[in-house]
Design a protein around this motif. Structure first.
Motif, short mmCIF file in Angstrom:
data_model
loop_
_atom_site.label_atom_id
_atom_site.label_comp_id
_atom_site.label_asym_id
_atom_site.label_seq_id
_atom_site.Cartn_x
_atom_site.Cartn_y
_atom_site.Cartn_z
N ASP A 8 1.01 -1.17 0.00
CA ASP A 8 0.13 -0.48 -0.23
C ASP A 8 1.30 0.94 0.11
O ASP A 8 0.44 2.15 0.59
CB ASP A 8 -1.55 -0.14 1.22
N HIS A 10 0.96 3.73 -2.45
CA HIS A 10 -0.18 4.40 -2.93
C HIS A 10 0.17 5.60 -3.46
O HIS A 10 0.17 7.19 -2.76
CB HIS A 10 -1.32 4.77 -2.23
N ASP A 36 -0.78 -1.66 -4.62
CA ASP A 36 -1.34 -0.84 -4.19
C ASP A 36 -0.33 -0.14 -4.38
O ASP A 36 0.07 0.15 -3.30
CB ASP A 36 -2.02 -0.69 -3.50
N HIS A 64 -6.07 -1.38 -6.23
CA HIS A 64 -5.81 0.57 -7.37
C HIS A 64 -5.11 -0.03 -8.15
O HIS A 64 -5.15 0.43 -9.04
CB HIS A 64 -5.89 1.17 -6.51
N HIS A 116 -3.35 -9.67 -1.41
CA HIS A 116 -3.26 -7.88 -1.51
C HIS A 116 -4.49 -8.18 -0.56
O HIS A 116 -4.48 -7.59 1.21
CB HIS A 116 -4.00 -8.05 -2.88
N HIS A 153 -3.72 -4.08 2.15
CA HIS A 153 -5.31 -3.74 1.64
C HIS A 153 -5.97 -2.89 2.81
O HIS A 153 -6.86 -1.91 2.68
CB HIS A 153 -6.35 -4.76 1.42
N HIS A 155 -3.91 -1.13 5.72
CA HIS A 155 -3.60 -0.21 5.92
C HIS A 155 -3.22 0.06 7.65
O HIS A 155 -3.46 1.05 7.90
CB HIS A 155 -3.70 1.64 5.41
#
Ligand code: FE2
Length: 245
Positions: A8, A10, A36, A64, A116, A153, A155
């Protein structure tokens, strides 16, 4: 073997650099990425290129990553959809091909399995006691050859074993694992933590000594926020970074 574990990210380049610097300092042999890489953040192109340049990394796709490279789920929130569309327009065709090439799950060195979301249902969030139970029993029954399952996933960093769950991981902490124990490990989110702690979250697994260390490290949040605002992405994605939500 020392495994650096990220997930993650991101599109938060500043946070990713802090994790990679820590891995370099420790001398990890392999980096594992639970997905992600993109979404929400303002530096998707730089993050993808940095990850592609790493010599020893295994990445899987997050929801994502899949949606930027494919079809956006109509159930996605409007602001998240906006970020996915912006990402699609702001990375190269080669980066989109890279994202679409990522597998949904992966076995690493015949002993670690990576997903994930969850083992039972691709995009489910392992947050509740029921979901933890469902996944542990799935691992014991259907993936019994593996001792460690990495996931992301939510976080939220988490250490799950048959003895219980550890979720209070707001500072760097190490745990001794039982060599024959079964564990599910979420390293937390590098680039958008949601456990009310804004520090970048990642982990290192030492398979020789059977230890897992969860790291929490500060990074230049203001710089990551500036990039989001300057890109014209929803400002709430910048604000939430300083609150860790
Ligand atoms: Fe995520």
């Amino acid at each position: 073997m020392l495994y650096g574990i990220i997930g993650d990210v991101h599109a938060n380049y500043q946070a990713l650099e802090v994790a990679l610097e820590q891995f370099e300092e420790i001398g990890v042999d392999k980096i594992l990425n639970t997905g992600d890489l993109v979404g929400y953040g303002g530096s998707p192109a730089k993050v993808i290129e940095r990850v592609q340049d790493l010599v020893s990394i295994i990445s899987i796709a997050g929801n994502h990553d899949r949606q930027v490279a494919g079809t956006i789920d109509p159930r996605m929130r409007l602001t998240a959809t906006k970020a996915l569309e912006w990402t699609r327009d702001n990375v190269s065709p080669a980066s989109l091909r890279f994202l679409s090439s990522l597998p949904e799950g992966q076995v690493v060195d015949d002993k670690i399995i990576m997903v994930h979301g969850s083992l039972v249902e691709r995009d489910a969030y392992i947050l509740t006691a029921d979901e933890v139970k469902r996944n542990l029993s799935c691992m014991i029954k259907e993936f019994k050859e593996y001792k460690i399952c990495l996931f992301g996933h939510t976080h939220v960093p988490m250490l799950i074993s048959t003895n219980g769950i550890v979720t209070d991981l707001k500072e760097t902490k190490s745990f001794q694992l039982e060599p024959e124990g079964i564990y599910m490990i979420n390293p937390g989110s590098v680039g958008q933590p949601r456990d009310r702690c804004p520090l970048a979250s990642f982990a290192v697994f030492d398979d020789v000594n059977s230890t897992i260390t969860f790291y929490r490290k500060s990074y230049d949040i203001a710089a990551a926020q500036r990039v989001i605002v300057q890109a014209g992405l929803p400002e709430k994605f910048a604000r939430r970074l300083s609150a860790g939500v």
